[in-house]
Enzyme design. Structure first.
Site, PDB file in Angstrom:
ATOM      1  N   ASN A   1      28.777 -24.351  22.493  1.00  0.00           N
ATOM      2  CA  ASN A   1      28.663 -22.985  21.976  1.00  0.00           C
ATOM      3  C   ASN A   1      29.231 -23.059  20.882  1.00  0.00           C
ATOM      4  OD1 ASN A   1      28.727 -21.942  24.476  1.00  0.00           O
ATOM      5  ND2 ASN A   1      30.621 -20.941  25.112  1.00  0.00           N
TER       6      ASN A   1
ATOM      7  N   LYS B   1      -4.332 -43.797  28.091  1.00  0.00           N
ATOM      8  CA  LYS B   1      -4.851 -42.805  27.466  1.00  0.00           C
ATOM      9  C   LYS B   1      -6.448 -42.006  28.309  1.00  0.00           C
ATOM     10  CE  LYS B   1      -1.466 -42.055  24.283  1.00  0.00           C
ATOM     11  NZ  LYS B   1      -0.183 -41.073  24.040  1.00  0.00           N
TER      12      LYS B   1
ATOM     13  N   LYS C   1      -4.301 -39.675  28.537  1.00  0.00           N
ATOM     14  CA  LYS C   1      -2.368 -38.972  29.292  1.00  0.00           C
ATOM     15  C   LYS C   1      -1.990 -38.292  30.715  1.00  0.00           C
ATOM     16  CE  LYS C   1      -0.015 -37.483  25.883  1.00  0.00           C
ATOM     17  NZ  LYS C   1       1.075 -36.616  24.804  1.00  0.00           N
TER      18      LYS C   1
ATOM     19  N   HIS D   1      11.608 -42.333  27.646  1.00  0.00           N
ATOM     20  CA  HIS D   1      10.946 -41.222  26.092  1.00  0.00           C
ATOM     21  C   HIS D   1      11.581 -39.960  25.408  1.00  0.00           C
ATOM     22  CE1 HIS D   1       7.778 -38.985  24.416  1.00  0.00           C
ATOM     23  NE2 HIS D   1       6.390 -40.016  24.247  1.00  0.00           N
TER      24      HIS D   1
ATOM     25  N   SER E   1       5.868 -46.174  18.402  1.00  0.00           N
ATOM     26  CA  SER E   1       4.533 -45.479  18.762  1.00  0.00           C
ATOM     27  C   SER E   1       4.055 -44.379  17.990  1.00  0.00           C
ATOM     28  CB  SER E   1       5.090 -45.513  20.149  1.00  0.00           C
ATOM     29  OG  SER E   1       5.878 -44.291  20.523  1.00  0.00           O
TER      30      SER E   1
END
EC number: 4.1.1.39
Length: 488
Positions: free
Chosen positions: A127, A179, A181, A297, A382
């Site tokens: 908080n 790719k 993706k 990731h 990457s």
């Protein structure tokens, strides 16, 4: 120790007179505080509201992230409140920045549950970040005591064991992200995996947002991907892998996918940062139990790590994830398309890889840190990197890294396998030049041109991407100390 009778009487009296005591007077500010070896330390960058004293703002942060509320409560007297109050003990103006301050705060170790990132973060970034007395608040760094680190398992596998399992030494690991993706069928996806690994990569990987969508369900992806891994490994005579993303809506689903990844022979599985700290720790425990490498990731981190004055620096995430137990984490490229100041990224890498780190302000390290023998996390580079940058990548990032060329592999004009070969030849030629004692940084372009004379795919890659760079001013260069960092 509990408070003296006189102190209790004074606080009780002041409470009944006003209802509110300034945080600094309640005991959350102590300029003479002696730091204990077991204290957890945090450094916040605070921007107080106009008219708010920075010491009072710092004390408020200490209070609201530990035991305080907006007024004195009589139940404080039933606790060892002197011990449990966090102590702001130092406040420094941020150099060259108006109205911002660094607040150093110490927390007693007993304020936190052992081995729980969730409990730690509920206080440190809870908080308090919505507190009205400050316009902005950023957690810059933390120091974890050895006694606290010993309650965490650390990386499930670690760098050294991973190198032994992969039989890869003396160079960075090479990888690529499939790719596009999203949108491929399972069979086409598996073909991408096979072509990349057969061309010379060590790893292919799922991207952060490929889970189990209508165009390709997770089980189909796992089967076709591992078919590609097995064929490429047999062809090349090398150990290879594919990061199978087991991220899902529930822990039950994640465990099911992780178990299946092991059943089909994978040596590595993958999760996303967005699953949350408890889920990350749970998967790390599973990975250690099942001898699996765990790749993380960092999807989502930039929502709170890129702003200079509010949120949290990524180095803190690096520390928490090393404690939580991941084996890989994306940590920046310097020369790629994603945010990354060279010195700051060096600080991230050192946090993940070193057994001890010293104070290093240009790298953003405000505290010395002993990692209590926790294993090393392998940084992953990457995003927008290609073969023509190999000398820069090796110079900035060293050997202990996974270099992932997604578009720089799959975007090769001659195909995926050719793109992988270009990257493998570029890396091995650069490592060989370095090992021979050549100045591979200065001679890098020439070393690559020489290697390309006998490697057509590398020549094509150099011709295609020779002018590609991402030269933008970093938002994360240190503003609190002079650095030699250039816009690279």
């Amino acid at each position: 120790m509990s408070q003296s009778v006189e102190s209790r009487t004074r606080i009780k009296s002041e409470r009944y007179e006003s209802g509110v005591i300034p945080y600094a007077k309640m005991g959350y500010w102590d300029a003479d505080y002696v730091i204990k070896e077991t204290d957890i330390l945090a450094l916040f960058r605070i921007t107080p509201q106009p008219g708010v004293d920075p010491i009072e703002a710092s004390a408020a942060i200490a209070g609201e992230s530990s035991t305080a509320t907006w007024t004195v409560v009589w139940t404080d007297l039933l606790t060892a409140c002197d011990l449990y109050r966090a102590k702001a003990y130092r406040v420094d103006p941020v150099p060259n920045v108006a109205d911002q301050y660094f607040a150093y705060i110490a927390y007693d170790i007993d304020l936190f549950e052992e081995g729980s990132i969730a409990n730690l973060t509920a206080s440190i970034i809870g908080n308090v970040f919505g507190f009205k007395a400050v316009k902005a608040l950023r957690l810059e760094d933390m120091r974890m005591p050895v006694a606290y680190l010993k309650t965490f398992q650390g990386p499930a596998t670690g760098l050294i064991v991973e190198r032994e399992r992969m039989d890869k030494f003396g160079r960075p690991f090479l990888g690529a992200t499939v790719k596009p993706k999203l949108g491929l069928s399972g069979k086409n996806y598996g073909r991408v995996v096979y072509e990349g690994l057969k061309g010379g990569l060590d790893f292919l990987k799922d991207d952060e947002n490929i889970n189990s969508q209508p165009f390709m369900r997770w089980r189909e992806r796992f089967l076709y991907s591992m078919e590609g891994v097995n064929k490429a490994s047999a062809s090349a005579g090398e150990i290879k892998g594919h990061y199978l993303n087991v991220t899902a809506a529930t822990m039950e689903d994640m465990y099911e996918r992780a178990e299946f990844s092991k059943e089909v022979g994978s040596i590595i599985c993958m999760i996303d940062l967005v699953i949350g700290y408890t889920a990350i720790q749970s998967m790390a425990i599973w990975a250690r139990k099942h001898d699996m490498i765990l790749h993380l990731h960092r999807a989502g981190n930039s929502t709170y790590s890129r702003q200079k004055n509010h949120g949290m620096n990524f180095r803190v995430i690096c520390k928490w994830m090393r404690m939580a137990g991941v084996d890989h984490i994306h940590a920046g490229t310097v020369v790629g398309k994603l945010e990354g100041d060279p010195l700051m990224i060096k600080g991230f890498y050192n946090t993940l890889l070193e057994s001890d780190t010293d104070i290093n302000l240009p790298q953003g390290l405000f505290f010395a840190q002993n990692w209590a023998s926790l294993r090393k996390v392998v940084p992953v580079a990457s995003g927008g990197i290609h073969a023509g940058q190999m000398h820069q990548l090796l110079d900035y990032l060293g050997d202990d890294v996974v270099l992932q060329f997604g578009g720089g592999t799959i975007g090769h004009p001659d195909g995926i396998q050719a793109g992988a070969t270009a990257n493998r030849v570029a890396l091995e030629s650069m490592v060989m030049a370095r090992n021979e004692g050549r100045n591979y940084v200065a001679e890098g372009p020439q070393i690559l041109r020489d290697a390309a004379k006998t490697c057509g795919p590398l020549q094509t890659a150099l011709d295609l991407w020779k002018d590609i760079s991402f030269n933008y001013t970093s938002t994360d260069t240190a503003d609190f100390v002079e650095t030699p960092t250039a816009n690279i």
